[in-house]
Enzyme design. Structure first.
Site, short mmCIF file in Angstrom:
data_model
loop_
_atom_site.label_atom_id
_atom_site.label_comp_id
_atom_site.label_asym_id
_atom_site.label_seq_id
_atom_site.Cartn_x
_atom_site.Cartn_y
_atom_site.Cartn_z
N ASN A 45 0.78 -1.23 -0.07
CA ASN A 45 -0.05 -0.11 0.07
C ASN A 45 0.94 1.31 -0.01
O ASN A 45 1.64 1.63 1.12
CB ASN A 45 -0.83 -0.04 1.27
CG ASN A 45 -1.80 1.30 1.32
OD1 ASN A 45 -1.81 2.09 0.49
ND2 ASN A 45 -2.45 1.41 2.36
N HIS A 135 -10.03 1.45 3.88
CA HIS A 135 -8.84 1.93 4.62
C HIS A 135 -8.75 3.17 5.05
O HIS A 135 -8.49 4.29 4.48
CB HIS A 135 -7.60 1.57 3.75
CG HIS A 135 -6.45 1.56 4.72
ND1 HIS A 135 -5.86 2.87 5.02
CD2 HIS A 135 -5.51 0.59 4.90
CE1 HIS A 135 -4.83 2.60 5.66
NE2 HIS A 135 -4.29 1.37 5.64
N GLU A 172 -5.67 -5.34 10.52
CA GLU A 172 -4.74 -4.27 10.85
C GLU A 172 -5.08 -3.67 12.42
O GLU A 172 -5.73 -2.65 12.58
CB GLU A 172 -4.73 -3.27 9.85
CG GLU A 172 -4.56 -3.58 8.41
CD GLU A 172 -3.98 -2.50 7.49
OE1 GLU A 172 -4.82 -1.60 7.16
OE2 GLU A 172 -2.79 -2.43 7.29
N SER A 218 3.10 -2.28 10.07
CA SER A 218 4.40 -2.26 10.42
C SER A 218 5.07 -3.79 10.23
O SER A 218 6.00 -4.12 10.88
CB SER A 218 4.65 -2.16 11.80
OG SER A 218 4.17 -0.81 12.22
N GLY A 240 4.68 1.19 4.80
CA GLY A 240 5.98 1.82 4.67
C GLY A 240 7.09 0.97 3.96
O GLY A 240 7.88 1.59 3.19
C1 PEP Z 1 -1.22 0.37 6.12
O1 PEP Z 1 -1.48 1.49 6.14
O2 PEP Z 1 -2.10 -0.65 5.41
C2 PEP Z 1 0.09 -0.35 6.61
C3 PEP Z 1 0.06 -1.48 7.08
O3 PEP Z 1 0.99 0.52 7.01
P1 PEP Z 1 2.44 0.13 7.64
O4 PEP Z 1 2.90 -1.05 7.02
O5 PEP Z 1 3.39 1.51 7.31
O6 PEP Z 1 2.29 0.26 9.11
#
Ligand code: PEP
Length: 260
Positions: A45, A135, A172, A218, A240
């Protein structure tokens, strides 16, 4: 509030209008191949990062960092900003890359006077295989699995079982998104298992056995292997770390990483 709308192409739109822990990534491909049930999916993403030239360069880097064997083991998808989709499509089609791509949101409407919105049929025309729905970067935080299951029920209410089977659901935990804090593999499994059990109760065991459940929050090279070792986790939604093609490629090759 949850809105569920079926478009002319039987593309189902599921949108959460309040904070959420459950993100649905849905298969909107009208033509072409569908991956086999529960084939691992690693989805990047990219949020609002990079212009169309950077997106094309990123996809080129990712494609050259991955081998045919890697693509045989996992489906790899990127979700760039809308403005990059056409460039990514041209590259993927022209070079016959095995990278899927999709968008980060869609309108509940197919077309009409909706300034700023982009519809499912428009994305399907661009060859998008996936789109993120629901999201929100700013979420109401639910503290436990029961909250997540309530959201799941609301999101999937009225969606026919065959359509549910083709969904990808990402769990998430809100505190893990973009924070560097990751759920333990056991917690990811507990949530994924609870989501699958709930789908089994409402939509039947066959549907539950087909739906892919991802962990997001993360995900990094250092934590992906134990998470992917969990029986109910079928992939990852990576924010990220997916912006770095080298890191994302290593995450996609989680099988080669140590689980401990
Ligand atoms: C996200 O926003 O879907 C996500 C998983 O971000 P990150 O991996 O940066 O926590």
């Amino acid at each position: 509030m949850v809105r569920i709308i079926a478009s002319r192409q039987a593309v189902l739109t599921v949108r959460l209008a309040s904070g959420d822990l459950v993100v649905t990534v849905r298969n909107i491909r009208r033509h072409g191949r569908f991956v086999k049930a529960r084939f691992p999916l690693m989805a990047g993403n990219w949020k609002m990062h990079g212009d169309h030239l950077q997106a094309v360069a990123q996809v080129q880097k990712l494609a050259s960092a991955l081998s045919a064997k890697d693509f045989d083991c996992s489906e790899v998808a990127v979700l760039p900003p809308f403005t990059s989709l056409r460039g990514v499509q041209t590259l993927v089609d022209g070079d016959k890359l095995r990278i899927a791509y999709g968008a980060q949101d869609l309108s509940p409407h197919d077309s009409g006077a909706y300034t700023g919105e982009v519809s499912g049929p428009m994305l399907a025309e661009l060859g998008c295989r996936y789109v993120l729905a629901g999201h929100f970067e700013v979420r109401q935080s639910g503290q436990h699995v029961a909250y997540t299951l309530g959201q799941l029920d609301g999101s999937l209410d009225g969606v026919p079982a065959p359509a549910v089977a083709s969904l990808v659901i990402a769990y998430e935990p809100v505190w893990a998104i973009g924070t560097g804090e990751v759920a333990t593999a056991e917690d990811a499994q507990e949530a994924a298992s609870a989501i699958r059990s709930q789908i089994s109760v409402v939509h039947g065991p066959e549907t539950a056995g087909s739906v892919r459940i991802l962990y997001g929050g993360s995900v990094k090279v250092s934590n992906i292997a134990p998470i992917m070792a969990q029986p109910d986790v079928d992939g990852a939604l990576v924010g990220g770390a997916s912006l770095d093609a080298g890191q994302f490629a290593q995450i996609c090759r989680y099988r080669e990483l140590s689980v401990s």
